[in-house]
Structures are given as structure tokens and as C-alpha cells.
Write a protein that holds these residues in place. Sequence first.
Motif, PDB file in Angstrom:
ATOM      1  N   SER A  69       1.427  -1.222   0.036  1.00 17.18           N
ATOM      2  CA  SER A  69      -0.161   0.346  -0.024  1.00 17.18           C
ATOM      3  C   SER A  69       1.348   1.492   0.021  1.00 17.18           C
ATOM      4  O   SER A  69       0.482   1.686  -1.076  1.00 17.18           O
ATOM      5  CB  SER A  69      -0.445   0.006   0.717  1.00 17.18           C
ATOM      6  OG  SER A  69      -1.729   1.249   1.557  1.00 17.18           O
ATOM      7  N   LEU A  72       1.899   1.882  -3.330  1.00 15.46           N
ATOM      8  CA  LEU A  72       1.323   2.368  -4.260  1.00 15.46           C
ATOM      9  C   LEU A  72       0.657   3.538  -4.049  1.00 15.46           C
ATOM     10  O   LEU A  72       1.041   4.433  -5.239  1.00 15.46           O
ATOM     11  CB  LEU A  72      -0.004   1.669  -4.520  1.00 15.46           C
ATOM     12  CG  LEU A  72       0.131  -0.083  -4.623  1.00 15.46           C
ATOM     13  CD1 LEU A  72      -0.918  -0.564  -4.492  1.00 15.46           C
ATOM     14  CD2 LEU A  72       0.564  -0.620  -5.881  1.00 15.46           C
ATOM     15  N   ASP A  73       1.181   4.378  -2.468  1.00 15.06           N
ATOM     16  CA  ASP A  73       0.698   5.386  -2.796  1.00 15.06           C
ATOM     17  C   ASP A  73       1.892   5.927  -3.069  1.00 15.06           C
ATOM     18  O   ASP A  73       1.690   7.911  -3.989  1.00 15.06           O
ATOM     19  CB  ASP A  73       0.169   5.776  -0.904  1.00 15.06           C
ATOM     20  CG  ASP A  73      -0.942   5.441  -0.905  1.00 15.06           C
ATOM     21  OD1 ASP A  73      -1.423   5.169  -1.752  1.00 15.06           O
ATOM     22  OD2 ASP A  73      -1.336   4.972   0.683  1.00 15.06           O
ATOM     23  N   VAL A  76       2.162   7.213  -7.309  1.00 17.32           N
ATOM     24  CA  VAL A  76       0.767   7.707  -7.742  1.00 17.32           C
ATOM     25  C   VAL A  76       0.905   9.391  -7.395  1.00 17.32           C
ATOM     26  O   VAL A  76       0.762  10.058  -7.800  1.00 17.32           O
ATOM     27  CB  VAL A  76      -1.157   7.437  -7.502  1.00 17.32           C
ATOM     28  CG1 VAL A  76      -0.533   6.232  -8.301  1.00 17.32           C
ATOM     29  CG2 VAL A  76      -0.792   7.609  -6.046  1.00 17.32           C
ATOM     30  N   ARG A  77       1.754   9.573  -5.821  1.00 17.78           N
ATOM     31  CA  ARG A  77       2.143  10.927  -5.055  1.00 17.78           C
ATOM     32  C   ARG A  77       2.997  11.558  -6.391  1.00 17.78           C
ATOM     33  O   ARG A  77       3.331  12.578  -6.864  1.00 17.78           O
ATOM     34  CB  ARG A  77       2.536  10.761  -3.829  1.00 17.78           C
ATOM     35  CG  ARG A  77       2.561  12.031  -3.196  1.00 17.78           C
ATOM     36  CD  ARG A  77       2.816  11.814  -1.842  1.00 17.78           C
ATOM     37  NE  ARG A  77       4.009  10.949  -1.407  1.00 17.78           N
ATOM     38  CZ  ARG A  77       3.618   9.551  -1.004  1.00 17.78           C
ATOM     39  NH1 ARG A  77       2.631   9.159  -1.215  1.00 17.78           N
ATOM     40  NH2 ARG A  77       4.885   8.777  -0.948  1.00 17.78           N
ATOM     41  N   TYR A  89      -3.536   7.813 -11.179  1.00 15.72           N
ATOM     42  CA  TYR A  89      -3.827   6.906 -10.543  1.00 15.72           C
ATOM     43  C   TYR A  89      -3.618   5.622 -10.973  1.00 15.72           C
ATOM     44  O   TYR A  89      -2.407   5.469 -12.580  1.00 15.72           O
ATOM     45  CB  TYR A  89      -5.516   7.026 -10.480  1.00 15.72           C
ATOM     46  CG  TYR A  89      -6.187   6.917 -12.201  1.00 15.72           C
ATOM     47  CD1 TYR A  89      -5.898   6.033 -13.134  1.00 15.72           C
ATOM     48  CD2 TYR A  89      -5.810   8.004 -12.584  1.00 15.72           C
ATOM     49  CE1 TYR A  89      -6.655   6.537 -14.544  1.00 15.72           C
ATOM     50  CE2 TYR A  89      -6.800   8.350 -13.800  1.00 15.72           C
ATOM     51  CZ  TYR A  89      -6.843   8.006 -14.526  1.00 15.72           C
ATOM     52  OH  TYR A  89      -7.278   7.746 -15.849  1.00 15.72           O
ATOM     53  N   ARG A 103      -7.045   1.252  -7.382  1.00 13.60           N
ATOM     54  CA  ARG A 103      -5.929   0.602  -6.311  1.00 13.60           C
ATOM     55  C   ARG A 103      -4.988   1.537  -5.585  1.00 13.60           C
ATOM     56  O   ARG A 103      -5.387   2.045  -4.955  1.00 13.60           O
ATOM     57  CB  ARG A 103      -5.043  -0.401  -7.148  1.00 13.60           C
ATOM     58  CG  ARG A 103      -4.127  -1.327  -5.410  1.00 13.60           C
ATOM     59  CD  ARG A 103      -5.233  -1.687  -4.829  1.00 13.60           C
ATOM     60  NE  ARG A 103      -4.412  -2.088  -3.304  1.00 13.60           N
ATOM     61  CZ  ARG A 103      -4.370  -1.646  -2.156  1.00 13.60           C
ATOM     62  NH1 ARG A 103      -5.022  -0.089  -2.616  1.00 13.60           N
ATOM     63  NH2 ARG A 103      -3.521  -1.846  -1.162  1.00 13.60           N
ATOM     64  N   ALA A 104      -5.253   2.843  -6.491  1.00 10.01           N
ATOM     65  CA  ALA A 104      -4.276   4.334  -5.818  1.00 10.01           C
ATOM     66  C   ALA A 104      -4.330   5.253  -6.532  1.00 10.01           C
ATOM     67  O   ALA A 104      -4.781   5.195  -7.959  1.00 10.01           O
ATOM     68  CB  ALA A 104      -2.821   3.385  -5.197  1.00 10.01           C
ATOM     69  N   THR A 105      -5.307   6.193  -5.370  1.00 16.38           N
ATOM     70  CA  THR A 105      -5.296   7.479  -6.759  1.00 16.38           C
ATOM     71  C   THR A 105      -4.923   8.486  -6.068  1.00 16.38           C
ATOM     72  O   THR A 105      -4.437   8.701  -5.133  1.00 16.38           O
ATOM     73  CB  THR A 105      -6.614   8.067  -6.713  1.00 16.38           C
ATOM     74  OG1 THR A 105      -7.035   8.390  -5.337  1.00 16.38           O
ATOM     75  CG2 THR A 105      -7.123   7.122  -7.445  1.00 16.38           C
ATOM     76  N   ASP A 106      -3.988   9.789  -6.258  1.00 18.94           N
ATOM     77  CA  ASP A 106      -4.074  11.488  -6.063  1.00 18.94           C
ATOM     78  C   ASP A 106      -4.570  12.205  -6.375  1.00 18.94           C
ATOM     79  O   ASP A 106      -4.350  12.660  -8.007  1.00 18.94           O
ATOM     80  CB  ASP A 106      -2.269  11.257  -5.818  1.00 18.94           C
ATOM     81  CG  ASP A 106      -1.864  12.603  -4.928  1.00 18.94           C
ATOM     82  OD1 ASP A 106      -1.490  12.342  -3.985  1.00 18.94           O
ATOM     83  OD2 ASP A 106      -1.252  13.048  -5.345  1.00 18.94           O
ATOM     84  N   ARG A 114     -12.970   6.283  -8.105  1.00 11.89           N
ATOM     85  CA  ARG A 114     -11.520   5.439  -7.338  1.00 11.89           C
ATOM     86  C   ARG A 114     -12.679   4.225  -7.084  1.00 11.89           C
ATOM     87  O   ARG A 114     -11.649   3.682  -7.457  1.00 11.89           O
ATOM     88  CB  ARG A 114     -12.027   6.352  -6.243  1.00 11.89           C
ATOM     89  CG  ARG A 114     -11.601   7.601  -6.308  1.00 11.89           C
ATOM     90  CD  ARG A 114     -11.426   8.600  -4.679  1.00 11.89           C
ATOM     91  NE  ARG A 114     -11.093   7.694  -3.579  1.00 11.89           N
ATOM     92  CZ  ARG A 114     -10.025   8.305  -3.167  1.00 11.89           C
ATOM     93  NH1 ARG A 114      -9.461   8.801  -3.227  1.00 11.89           N
ATOM     94  NH2 ARG A 114      -9.898   7.615  -2.072  1.00 11.89           N
TER      95      ARG A 114
END
Length: 239
Positions: A69, A72-73, A76-77, A89, A103-106, A114
Motif C-alpha cells: 500500500s 502504491l501511494d 501515484v504521489r 492513479y 488501486r491508488a489515486t492522488d 475511485r
Amino acid sequence: MAQDPTHELLRRLADGASMAQLEAVPADAEARRLARAVALRAEDQRRRERELRALVDTARDLAAARDASGVLDAIVRRARTLMGTDVSYLTLFDPERGDTYMRATDGAVAPSFRSLRLELGVGLGGLVASTLQPWWSTDYPHDERFEHTSTIDQGVGDEGLVAICGTPLVAEGEFVGVLFAAHRARHSFTQDEVALLGSLAALAAVSIVQARAHHETETALAALSIGRASCRERVSVVV
């Protein structure tokens, strides 16, 4: 004595003058053309150096994130920051269902966006997944090159996305997912921007696979530890 325009042009070029400042020098047309070419090449070199430093920093951040997790964060960041987009994303491949899921977005805010799932070949992301090639659009909602569905268009519309670029995540021949960068206004993605997102995707794919391997190793070690403890209990009972 009046300064030679060519010398003034060279001086401003050495000082990193803007194009407008270079054009203001009353030198001959050929000298100004050459000065512009040198200035553009220097700026391109500086941009590439900035991107390289950013990729090194990204690799360091991803290496520090041990859980999937967190990886992934971080991906995208970093993608949103380096690409300068409104939203970034990432979708992951679901081998059981044969599609990809968000799965991950910013930067994303719409719940419908989402929670999107993309079938292979459908939408921009589905085409990236099925061809394993980057695809991008200046105005996705009106781009007829892609197979649109009401679900995907609803999610994209709710998020207000217009220009979208997606590139595949592939590690050791394994398709992992798709990394996206998107604007809420029309934008023509350059080849350099597509290449930068591709470099980020390459780092991301390796990091995701490594994070999964790390998790699987920890799970296996935990199971082995429980098994050993159980064996010791049984032996102590027998003795």
C-alpha cells in the motif's frame, strides 16, 4: 565604443537569458537563430537533469516503502508531482477476473471514479493493458479511438478528467497494471512526458513485484514459525 551585438548575445546566453531577452539583441538573424538553438538545448539538458534527480528520489522513496500500500501511494504521489497533472492513479491487474481495478489515486475525489474497473481493450486504460503500450489523449471524452462505456465515461466525467496518459506496468515480463496521469483540461502530452511516465512505471512495476515478494516471504516465515511452535508442543506432549 558600442558593444558588438554578437558579444552581447553570447553574454546573455551565458547568463541564461530568456528567449525574449535574446531576441532583443540587435544581432543578425543567423546569430540569433544559433543562440536560440543553444538556449533550447541547454534548457532541455537542465530538464533532463531535473527529471533524473526526481527519478532517483522516487526510487529511494519506493525502496523505503516496505508494504504494498505504501509503495502504491508513493507511486501515484510522485507521478502527479513530476508530471504536473491534476490527478494520478494506478490500476492493478486482476488475473482471476481478467481486468484491472483502481488501486491508488492522488488528487481524485469522485467515488465513482475511485471504484472503476477496466476491461482489457475497453477505454484508454483497457487499451494500454491489452496492447502493453502507452496511450494518451488530449480530450479523452471525445476521442473516438477508444471504446467508451457508460460506466467508465461516468467515472471520468464525475472526476472531470479531459487529457489522460496511461502507460503499462511490466516487470520481468509480467503485466502488473497501468499508471495514469491526467489533467482536468485539454493538454497535448509530449513525447518527453510520455517517456517520463514510462520511466516512473518501470520503477513502479519492479517495486510492486518486490513488495509482493516481501509480503509473501513474511507470510511464509510466519507460517513456518507457527508450524515449528506446533511441532515443539506436540513433541513436549509426547515426551
